[in-house]
Design a protein around this motif. Structure first.
Motif, short mmCIF file in Angstrom:
data_model
loop_
_atom_site.label_atom_id
_atom_site.label_comp_id
_atom_site.label_asym_id
_atom_site.label_seq_id
_atom_site.Cartn_x
_atom_site.Cartn_y
_atom_site.Cartn_z
N TYR A 138 0.74 -0.98 -0.07
CA TYR A 138 0.10 0.02 0.07
C TYR A 138 0.89 1.13 0.04
O TYR A 138 0.60 2.22 -0.62
N VAL A 139 2.26 1.05 0.66
CA VAL A 139 3.00 2.35 0.47
C VAL A 139 3.45 2.45 -0.70
O VAL A 139 3.50 3.57 -1.38
N TYR A 140 3.82 1.28 -1.65
CA TYR A 140 4.04 1.40 -2.71
C TYR A 140 3.24 2.06 -3.74
O TYR A 140 3.61 2.99 -4.55
N ASP A 141 1.95 1.43 -3.61
CA ASP A 141 1.12 1.95 -4.44
C ASP A 141 0.57 3.55 -4.19
O ASP A 141 0.39 4.53 -5.07
N ALA A 142 0.77 4.04 -2.87
CA ALA A 142 0.78 5.36 -2.65
C ALA A 142 1.66 6.28 -3.16
O ALA A 142 1.45 7.34 -3.84
N VAL A 143 2.92 5.81 -3.14
CA VAL A 143 4.04 6.49 -3.55
C VAL A 143 3.92 6.75 -5.23
O VAL A 143 3.70 7.61 -5.82
N MET A 144 3.47 5.37 -5.92
CA MET A 144 3.46 5.41 -7.49
C MET A 144 1.97 6.32 -7.86
O MET A 144 1.91 7.03 -8.90
N THR A 145 0.98 6.39 -6.95
CA THR A 145 -0.22 7.18 -7.21
C THR A 145 0.11 8.67 -7.17
O THR A 145 -0.05 9.47 -8.19
N MET A 146 0.90 9.15 -6.21
CA MET A 146 1.31 10.59 -6.21
C MET A 146 2.25 10.98 -7.21
O MET A 146 2.06 12.11 -7.91
N ALA A 147 3.37 9.96 -7.72
CA ALA A 147 3.98 10.36 -8.69
C ALA A 147 3.21 10.56 -10.17
O ALA A 147 3.41 11.29 -10.89
N THR A 148 2.20 9.67 -10.31
CA THR A 148 1.46 9.65 -11.26
C THR A 148 0.51 10.81 -11.45
O THR A 148 0.39 11.43 -12.56
N ALA A 149 -0.06 11.36 -10.43
CA ALA A 149 -0.86 12.56 -10.45
C ALA A 149 0.30 13.81 -10.78
O ALA A 149 -0.16 14.82 -11.47
N MET A 150 1.65 13.91 -10.43
CA MET A 150 2.42 14.97 -10.84
C MET A 150 2.60 14.78 -12.24
O MET A 150 2.80 15.71 -12.94
N GLN A 151 2.72 13.62 -12.61
CA GLN A 151 2.97 13.55 -14.30
C GLN A 151 1.82 13.95 -14.87
O GLN A 151 1.86 14.72 -16.19
N LYS A 152 0.72 13.32 -14.58
CA LYS A 152 -0.67 13.97 -15.19
C LYS A 152 -0.71 15.60 -15.09
O LYS A 152 -1.18 15.99 -16.04
N ALA A 153 -0.25 16.21 -14.08
CA ALA A 153 -0.33 17.63 -13.87
C ALA A 153 0.93 18.36 -14.50
O ALA A 153 0.80 19.45 -14.91
N ASN A 154 1.57 17.53 -14.84
CA ASN A 154 3.06 17.89 -15.61
C ASN A 154 3.59 18.93 -14.67
O ASN A 154 4.45 19.95 -14.93
N SER A 155 3.57 18.69 -13.18
CA SER A 155 4.20 19.59 -12.13
C SER A 155 4.07 18.65 -11.00
O SER A 155 3.42 17.83 -10.59
N ALA A 156 5.23 19.11 -10.18
CA ALA A 156 5.33 18.43 -8.90
C ALA A 156 4.84 19.49 -7.66
O ALA A 156 5.27 19.26 -6.59
N GLU A 157 4.17 20.75 -8.10
CA GLU A 157 4.00 21.79 -7.13
C GLU A 157 2.77 21.39 -6.62
O GLU A 157 1.81 21.05 -7.33
N PRO A 158 2.44 21.04 -5.16
CA PRO A 158 1.33 20.75 -4.50
C PRO A 158 0.04 21.19 -5.18
O PRO A 158 -0.79 20.43 -5.55
N ALA A 159 -0.09 22.29 -5.16
CA ALA A 159 -1.11 23.06 -5.71
C ALA A 159 -1.55 22.64 -7.00
O ALA A 159 -2.74 22.62 -7.21
N LYS A 160 -0.39 22.41 -7.94
CA LYS A 160 -0.86 22.20 -9.18
C LYS A 160 -1.26 20.60 -9.36
O LYS A 160 -2.07 20.18 -10.34
N TYR A 161 -0.60 19.65 -8.69
CA TYR A 161 -0.96 18.47 -9.12
C TYR A 161 -1.96 17.87 -8.03
O TYR A 161 -2.58 16.65 -8.18
N LEU A 162 -2.36 18.60 -6.96
CA LEU A 162 -3.40 18.10 -6.04
C LEU A 162 -4.66 17.70 -6.81
O LEU A 162 -5.36 16.68 -6.60
N PRO A 163 -5.13 18.69 -7.54
CA PRO A 163 -6.43 18.29 -8.40
C PRO A 163 -6.36 16.93 -9.24
O PRO A 163 -7.38 16.21 -9.03
N GLU A 164 -5.32 16.67 -9.76
CA GLU A 164 -4.99 15.39 -10.58
C GLU A 164 -5.15 14.23 -9.54
O GLU A 164 -5.53 13.06 -9.77
#
Length: 382
Positions: free
Chosen positions: A313-339
């Motif tokens: 579940y930790v593994y998936d949590a990390v991967m989920t967060m990284a995927t959201a960053m990639q979808k948002a094309n940003s690692a800035e919290p405010a920008k990837y949070l909606p994704e």
């Protein structure tokens, strides 16, 4: 520079950049991870940290580009010792380090107070294991979890005790932590929903206790069919041994905190055949079972130890967060949070998607027992 992958069993911040030098064309993304790396729950903490390490190694090995730059993920691994005060201290430390996101904490009792600090700083947080419903009832837009909560888990166990085990008299013990009390309360609600007139004996201990003779003697006089314990395996184990010494041979139920591969080792001959019935928040069926088996094999090869409980579940949590960053094309919290809020990620543990509170949609539960000193799956519930 290069930094080796290490994991220390002490309160240490670990910078984890998996091979490769940093250039002007590379971006470093800092992910915080928090679990108890010391104390009685250190085996859980190490398991969680290993899951995060494996995910970051995989991300860096396959490479990711965000905003036109190659990305290197850096893991800052902190120890909260399952203590709320230390939990808030390390949360502030991660905020000060300007992490891009946080995976953790393990316990509800540390996750909930720390979540306010992350919320105030605008940093998204995914807990891989905190199950107390209060965590996501605070309406923090950046708070998520990738496991079912206590309402689902405790309630399912309560219904199982009445419907399947046909219990007529139940005793409930909890360790007074946010997790232990929460899952015990939900278990009682599940029992009452199916058997409103059921008499339930309540007793209380703490998360560091080792002597339960007074509690168990009082319970024995009530002749329960089932004893439910809200707490972790390091407390459940001596309780099981003392139950055997007192001749209390009844079903022993609990949540994911005691539903570990380490319980047989900790309980020794106190663990009876098919005596323990526990539920783990999560569970896979069908094709996903193969994915989980492969994860367990990779984990053991990498760390020379078996998965304890939450590492997938930790593994998936990390991967989920990284995927959201990639979808948002940003690692800035405010920008990837909606994704992150609208993510639909196929992980090792199943499909990860969140409702409007940040809880896992359609969370699964798996019931287990122990036979021959081994943890054995019974069935998956949704």
């Amino acid at each position: 520079m290069q930094i080796r992958t290490v994991l220390l069993p002490v309160a240490t911040t670990i910078g984890l950049l998996v091979s490769g030098s940093i250039s002007a064309q590379e971006m470093v993304i800092k992910l915080g991870h928090v679990s108890p790396m010391s104390g009685g729950q250190a085996h859980f903490g190490r398991d969680n940290a290993n899951g995060a390490i494996l995910a970051v190694e995989d991300l860096n090995a396959k490479g990711m580009t965000i905003g036109g730059k190659k990305v290197k993920f850096q893991l800052l691994n902190e120890d909260d010792a399952a203590d709320p005060k230390q939990g808030t201290a390390v949360a502030q430390k991660l905020v000060d380090a300007r992490v891009n996101g946080v995976i953790g904490h393990l316990n509800s009792g540390t996750t909930i107070p720390a979540s306010k600090i992350y919320h105030d700083a605008g940093i998204p947080q995914i807990s891989p294991s905190a199950t107390n419903p209060k965590y996501t009832q605070q309406n923090f837009k950046g708070a998520f979890r990738v496991v079912a909560n206590d309402s689902q888990l405790g309630g399912a166990l309560g219904r199982y005790a009445v419907e399947t085990l046909q219990a007529k008299q139940i005793a409930v013990i909890d360790d007074r932590t946010a997790y232990g009390q929460g899952v015990a309360d939900e278990f009682v609600k599940g029992v009452k929903a199916k058997a409103p007139g059921m008499q339930i004996v309540r007793q209380y201990t703490n998360d560091k206790a080792t002597d339960f003779n007074a509690i168990l003697t009082a319970i024995k006089g009530k002749k329960p069919d089932v004893i439910f314990f809200g707490g972790m395996d390091n407390v459940a184990a001596p309780m099981l041994r003392q139950m055997k010494q007192l001749g209390i041979n009844v079903k022993y139920m609990g949540g994911d905190g005691l539903c570990t591969t380490k319980l047989p080792e900790l309980a020794g001959n106190g663990l009876g055949e098919n005596q323990v019935i526990c539920a783990e928040a999560g569970g896979v069926t069908g094709a996903k079972e193969k994915d989980m088996e492969q994860f367990h094999a990779r984990y053991k090869k990498r760390f020379n130890m078996d998965v304890q409980l939450y590492a997938p579940y930790v593994y998936d949590a990390v991967m989920t967060m990284a995927t959201a960053m990639q979808k948002a094309n940003s690692a800035e919290p405010a920008k990837y949070l909606p994704e992150l809020a609208k993510i639909n990620y196929e992980g090792v543990t199943g499909t990860i998607a969140f409702d409007n509170k940040g809880d896992l949609k359609n969370g699964a539960l798996t019931l287990f027992t122990y036979k021959g000193g081994k943890k054995e799956k019974m069935l998956v519930l949704r």
